[in-house]
Design a protein around this motif. Structure first.
Motif: not given
Length: 126
Positions: A24-29, A61-65, A80-84
């Motif tokens: 419910g934070d500002q960015w996760s949704t 992203l770290r918290r959602l992971e 380097p490439r990182v996909d989410y």
């Protein structure tokens, strides 16, 4: 999360508060919605969301992971490439999130009007 905190969460802490505090934070949704249709790289996510700082996006992203809602795949190429992407657990959260965001879009004008009406009433009462 420390051992004592983790133990408290497992032994009776409110699961609703625990989950809503995290998503419910500002960015996760916004991150979860952005990943709803596709796998994205960090800068693509940042562009999609708009006004989020790099620091806050990385933290979100770290918290959602950590919560198992988003997966991070690192490719050791140059550069380097990182996909989410959403995990199955993250995908299971899309329906309630999309219901909430749809409600917010539908009712935003009414909420703005109610806030203005409240401000006018409070300023005349003072």
């Amino acid at each position: 999360m420390g051992a004592n905190t983790a133990k408290r969460h497992m032994n009776g802490s409110c699961p609703i508060r625990d989950v809503l505090d995290r998503i419910g934070d500002q960015w996760s949704t916004l991150v979860l919605e952005a990943l709803a249709g596709e796998t994205l790289r960090f800068n693509e996510l940042k562009r999609e969301i708009g006004d989020v700082s790099q620091h806050m996006l990385a933290r979100t992203l770290r918290r959602l992971e950590q919560d198992g809602l988003v997966s991070r795949t690192f490719y050791p190429v140059i550069p380097p490439r990182v996909d989410y992407a959403l995990t199955p657990l993250g995908r299971s959260l899309l329906e309630p999130i999309q219901a909430l965001t749809g409600w917010a879009r539908t009712n935003h004008a009414s909420i703005i009007a109610a806030r203005e009406k409240y401000r006018e009433r409070v300023s005349t009462d003072a």
